[in-house]
Design an enzyme around this catalytic site. Sequence first.
Site, PDB file in Angstrom:
ATOM      1  N   GLU A   1       0.684  -1.131   0.104  1.00  0.00           N
ATOM      2  CA  GLU A   1       0.137   0.053  -0.179  1.00  0.00           C
ATOM      3  C   GLU A   1       0.814   1.248   0.122  1.00  0.00           C
ATOM      4  OE1 GLU A   1      -2.922   0.155  -0.642  1.00  0.00           O
ATOM      5  OE2 GLU A   1      -3.826  -1.753  -0.459  1.00  0.00           O
TER       6      GLU A   1
ATOM      7  N   TYR B   1      -6.316   6.173   5.035  1.00  0.00           N
ATOM      8  CA  TYR B   1      -6.124   5.252   3.677  1.00  0.00           C
ATOM      9  C   TYR B   1      -5.538   4.008   4.166  1.00  0.00           C
ATOM     10  CZ  TYR B   1      -5.392   2.729  -0.336  1.00  0.00           C
ATOM     11  OH  TYR B   1      -5.239   1.649  -0.938  1.00  0.00           O
TER      12      TYR B   1
ATOM     13  N   ASP C   1      -9.058   6.062  -1.046  1.00  0.00           N
ATOM     14  CA  ASP C   1      -8.073   6.577  -2.038  1.00  0.00           C
ATOM     15  C   ASP C   1      -8.617   7.375  -3.113  1.00  0.00           C
ATOM     16  OD1 ASP C   1      -8.830   4.748  -3.949  1.00  0.00           O
ATOM     17  OD2 ASP C   1      -6.498   3.808  -4.296  1.00  0.00           O
TER      18      ASP C   1
HETATM   19  N1  ADE Z   1      -3.899   0.604  -5.202  1.00  0.00           N
HETATM   20  C1  ADE Z   1      -3.896   0.799  -3.776  1.00  0.00           C
HETATM   21  N2  ADE Z   1      -4.134  -0.493  -3.114  1.00  0.00           N
HETATM   22  C2  ADE Z   1      -4.237  -1.190  -4.026  1.00  0.00           C
HETATM   23  C3  ADE Z   1      -4.500  -2.723  -4.075  1.00  0.00           C
HETATM   24  N3  ADE Z   1      -4.652  -3.294  -2.922  1.00  0.00           N
HETATM   25  N4  ADE Z   1      -4.366  -3.202  -5.268  1.00  0.00           N
HETATM   26  C4  ADE Z   1      -4.284  -2.481  -6.590  1.00  0.00           C
HETATM   27  N5  ADE Z   1      -4.093  -1.314  -6.500  1.00  0.00           N
HETATM   28  C5  ADE Z   1      -4.082  -0.580  -5.280  1.00  0.00           C
END
Ligand code: ADE
Length: 353
Positions: A36, A119, A137
């Site tokens: 993340e 987030y 997000d």
């Molecule tokens: N962007 C943020 N978290 C994500 C996730 N778990 N999978 C794909 N894109 C992401």
Amino acid sequence: MNLSLIESPLLDWYRQNARDLPWRHTRDPYKIWVSEIMLQQTRVEAVKPYYARFLEALPDVYALANASEEQLLKLWEGLGYYSRVRNMQKAARMIVENHSGQFPADSAKLQKLTGIGEYTAGAIASIAFGIPAPAVDGNVMRVVARLTGDRRDIFDPALKKEYGKLLAPHISKTDPSSYNQGLIELGATVCLPKGSALCSVCPLSEHCTAFREGTFGEIPAPKQQKPRKIDPRTVLIIQSDREVLVEKRPDKGLLAGLWQLPSMDGHRTEEEVLANAGNLGLDVVRIEKLPAAKHIFTHIEWQMIGYQLTLSALSEIPKGMVSASLERLEADFPLPSAFSSFLPYLKKKKTKQ
Ligand code: ADE
């Protein structure tokens, strides 16, 4: 629109359409966290190799807590925004010291750790621990703005909080991970920005206000770009036969504490550069201008000119600088990618006849 209607079509869609991504094969909160943080400013495809390499080198919070700064910067080299990895190490140390090495299974407690905001806390809580906490997000902002037909500014942090509160009671109790990742995935692959939305394949189109009203091209409103500050710089490749000089950036601010090619503010003339080199005690035998380059950061744009300075010998190394062979440069002094346009001009070691 009634958000309680989206759970079932969203979960069905996610289970059938989720991309097979490395961090979707684990529920280890440490690994979810690493993914993340990397994904915050970087595209999925670019993150994949970094994610694998990082976890191989530092497989758990203890390894991260004990890693050297040099190793961290090396693992992060090219991803940018180095404060992210420095904050991760601070958080890892907090987890080791205050939580016996275990991530707290609680969104509010996660948010007390350095670098973990609402987030990221929601993402770890839902994906690793199955807690129905919101993880909003930029992708999710766009999806919710369109579902609700909301024209307000999605870059307003207050709206992010509002969407979190709006979603919270509707997050799936049976599968919070797929619900949150489903919203993220929908934003990343279907509910695309501006006119690129793929509403014909969207599982939520029948519940979507912007689809019904034909306003998905206008919602969310585009970002009001503040013009970037233009920062003219002069970058120097200073080489003797075998070594190149690098210097450390200040501990605070942009690219804090990282190594760089010696640099001066402003666009300097050859005469100014030579005078400065003379003051530093460098014996320059040759100076050549290099092609200009620019590098764009979030709020600043470096407009760089460069010179290559060849020294007769490196008798005296100026204060604050270090000399390194090209091999050592690569291994021990990770240079931020802002300097990459100049790297091809580093002269390779002369081979003895
Ligand atoms: N962007 C943020 N978290 C994500 C996730 N778990 N999978 C794909 N894109 C992401």
